[in-house]
Write a protein that holds these residues in place. Sequence first.
Motif, PDB file in Angstrom:
ATOM      1  N   LYS A 189       2.841  13.529 -10.461  1.00  0.00           N
ATOM      2  CA  LYS A 189       2.412  14.919 -10.287  1.00  0.00           C
ATOM      3  C   LYS A 189       3.656  15.812 -10.384  1.00  0.00           C
ATOM      4  CE  LYS A 189      -0.308  17.489  -6.900  1.00  0.00           C
ATOM      5  NZ  LYS A 189      -1.037  17.354  -5.648  1.00  0.00           N
ATOM      6  N   VAL A 190       3.695  16.663 -11.419  1.00  0.00           N
ATOM      7  CA  VAL A 190       4.861  17.498 -11.669  1.00  0.00           C
ATOM      8  C   VAL A 190       4.468  18.976 -11.575  1.00  0.00           C
ATOM      9  CG1 VAL A 190       6.644  18.091 -13.365  1.00  0.00           C
ATOM     10  CG2 VAL A 190       5.803  15.735 -13.206  1.00  0.00           C
ATOM     11  N   ALA A 191       5.225  19.735 -10.829  1.00  0.00           N
ATOM     12  CA  ALA A 191       4.942  21.166 -10.679  1.00  0.00           C
ATOM     13  C   ALA A 191       5.118  21.894 -12.011  1.00  0.00           C
ATOM     14  CB  ALA A 191       5.850  21.782  -9.624  1.00  0.00           C
ATOM     15  N   VAL A 192       4.208  22.843 -12.260  1.00  0.00           N
ATOM     16  CA  VAL A 192       4.249  23.667 -13.470  1.00  0.00           C
ATOM     17  C   VAL A 192       4.129  25.121 -13.036  1.00  0.00           C
ATOM     18  CG1 VAL A 192       3.070  24.212 -15.632  1.00  0.00           C
ATOM     19  CG2 VAL A 192       3.101  21.859 -14.808  1.00  0.00           C
ATOM     20  N   ARG A 193       4.968  25.973 -13.599  1.00  0.00           N
ATOM     21  CA  ARG A 193       4.844  27.401 -13.288  1.00  0.00           C
ATOM     22  C   ARG A 193       3.565  27.927 -13.940  1.00  0.00           C
ATOM     23  NH1 ARG A 193      10.490  29.916 -15.116  1.00  0.00           N
ATOM     24  NH2 ARG A 193       9.448  29.362 -17.051  1.00  0.00           N
ATOM     25  N   SER A 245       0.828  -1.202   0.000  1.00  0.00           N
ATOM     26  CA  SER A 245       0.000   0.000   0.000  1.00  0.00           C
ATOM     27  C   SER A 245       0.860   1.249   0.000  1.00  0.00           C
ATOM     28  CB  SER A 245      -0.912   0.010   1.226  1.00  0.00           C
ATOM     29  OG  SER A 245      -1.808  -1.067   1.158  1.00  0.00           O
ATOM     30  N   THR A 246       1.927   1.232   0.769  1.00  0.00           N
ATOM     31  CA  THR A 246       2.832   2.376   0.815  1.00  0.00           C
ATOM     32  C   THR A 246       3.487   2.595  -0.539  1.00  0.00           C
ATOM     33  OG1 THR A 246       3.243   1.939   3.142  1.00  0.00           O
ATOM     34  CG2 THR A 246       4.803   3.375   2.019  1.00  0.00           C
ATOM     35  N   GLN A 247       3.903   1.540  -1.184  1.00  0.00           N
ATOM     36  CA  GLN A 247       4.555   1.639  -2.481  1.00  0.00           C
ATOM     37  C   GLN A 247       3.609   2.227  -3.522  1.00  0.00           C
ATOM     38  OE1 GLN A 247       5.933  -2.068  -4.050  1.00  0.00           O
ATOM     39  NE2 GLN A 247       7.327  -1.070  -5.455  1.00  0.00           N
ATOM     40  N   VAL A 248       2.355   1.845  -3.526  1.00  0.00           N
ATOM     41  CA  VAL A 248       1.378   2.372  -4.470  1.00  0.00           C
ATOM     42  C   VAL A 248       1.216   3.872  -4.274  1.00  0.00           C
ATOM     43  CG1 VAL A 248      -1.061   2.335  -5.117  1.00  0.00           C
ATOM     44  CG2 VAL A 248       0.167   0.196  -4.762  1.00  0.00           C
ATOM     45  N   ALA A 249       1.185   4.330  -3.031  1.00  0.00           N
ATOM     46  CA  ALA A 249       1.034   5.757  -2.754  1.00  0.00           C
ATOM     47  C   ALA A 249       2.211   6.539  -3.302  1.00  0.00           C
ATOM     48  CB  ALA A 249       0.888   5.994  -1.256  1.00  0.00           C
ATOM     49  N   VAL A 250       3.407   6.008  -3.198  1.00  0.00           N
ATOM     50  CA  VAL A 250       4.600   6.701  -3.701  1.00  0.00           C
ATOM     51  C   VAL A 250       4.547   6.808  -5.210  1.00  0.00           C
ATOM     52  CG1 VAL A 250       7.108   6.542  -3.910  1.00  0.00           C
ATOM     53  CG2 VAL A 250       6.017   6.080  -1.724  1.00  0.00           C
ATOM     54  N   ILE A 251       4.123   5.759  -5.882  1.00  0.00           N
ATOM     55  CA  ILE A 251       4.022   5.784  -7.338  1.00  0.00           C
ATOM     56  C   ILE A 251       3.013   6.841  -7.781  1.00  0.00           C
ATOM     57  CG2 ILE A 251       3.264   4.450  -9.348  1.00  0.00           C
ATOM     58  CD1 ILE A 251       4.462   1.978  -7.931  1.00  0.00           C
ATOM     59  N   ALA A 252       1.900   6.941  -7.078  1.00  0.00           N
ATOM     60  CA  ALA A 252       0.878   7.928  -7.426  1.00  0.00           C
ATOM     61  C   ALA A 252       1.408   9.346  -7.291  1.00  0.00           C
ATOM     62  CB  ALA A 252      -0.352   7.745  -6.550  1.00  0.00           C
ATOM     63  N   ASN A 270      -2.386   7.165 -18.518  1.00  0.00           N
ATOM     64  CA  ASN A 270      -1.578   8.164 -19.231  1.00  0.00           C
ATOM     65  C   ASN A 270      -2.351   9.410 -19.649  1.00  0.00           C
ATOM     66  OD1 ASN A 270       0.925   6.893 -18.998  1.00  0.00           O
ATOM     67  ND2 ASN A 270       0.513   5.601 -20.777  1.00  0.00           N
ATOM     68  N   SER A 271      -3.617   9.548 -19.242  1.00  0.00           N
ATOM     69  CA  SER A 271      -4.320  10.804 -19.490  1.00  0.00           C
ATOM     70  C   SER A 271      -3.774  11.851 -18.519  1.00  0.00           C
ATOM     71  CB  SER A 271      -5.827  10.626 -19.313  1.00  0.00           C
ATOM     72  OG  SER A 271      -6.144  10.282 -17.982  1.00  0.00           O
ATOM     73  N   GLN A 272      -3.843  13.106 -18.919  1.00  0.00           N
ATOM     74  CA  GLN A 272      -3.264  14.179 -18.115  1.00  0.00           C
ATOM     75  C   GLN A 272      -4.272  15.297 -17.883  1.00  0.00           C
ATOM     76  OE1 GLN A 272       0.174  15.159 -20.568  1.00  0.00           O
ATOM     77  NE2 GLN A 272       1.484  14.097 -19.110  1.00  0.00           N
ATOM     78  N   ALA A 285       0.485  25.068  -9.481  1.00  0.00           N
ATOM     79  CA  ALA A 285      -0.129  24.262 -10.537  1.00  0.00           C
ATOM     80  C   ALA A 285       0.712  23.009 -10.750  1.00  0.00           C
ATOM     81  CB  ALA A 285      -0.228  25.070 -11.825  1.00  0.00           C
ATOM     82  N   TYR A 286       0.033  21.941 -11.111  1.00  0.00           N
ATOM     83  CA  TYR A 286       0.702  20.651 -11.325  1.00  0.00           C
ATOM     84  C   TYR A 286       0.124  19.974 -12.555  1.00  0.00           C
ATOM     85  CZ  TYR A 286       1.975  21.405  -6.480  1.00  0.00           C
ATOM     86  OH  TYR A 286       2.452  21.952  -5.317  1.00  0.00           O
TER      87      TYR A 286
END
Length: 99
Positions: free
Chosen positions: A36-40, A25-32, A72-74, A64-65
Amino acid sequence: MRLNPIAIALLLATAPNVDASVQSSTQVAVIAEQSKVAVRPEDLPEPVKSTLAGSYSEWKVTSAYLVTRDDNSQYYEINIKRTEETSTINLDKYGKKID
């Protein structure tokens, strides 16, 4: 809720794989979180900026992220603030609100 130490010992004795499932469960949370990548705010796509300038013109973008789902949808997760009120909106690359 407080569990009885004897009940905890019995649970651990009868379910030796409990620790392994907790690790999964912990590993799945890290992958999620890695999707999420920060965007200016100034680097958001023009349709997203247009939506923000129109429907959310009284709000200021605080962060913003770019979020990529498992399929693979964003979409863009945008945190906004107006006076003391804060909110989060999700917009696709065309500036359309999504859930």
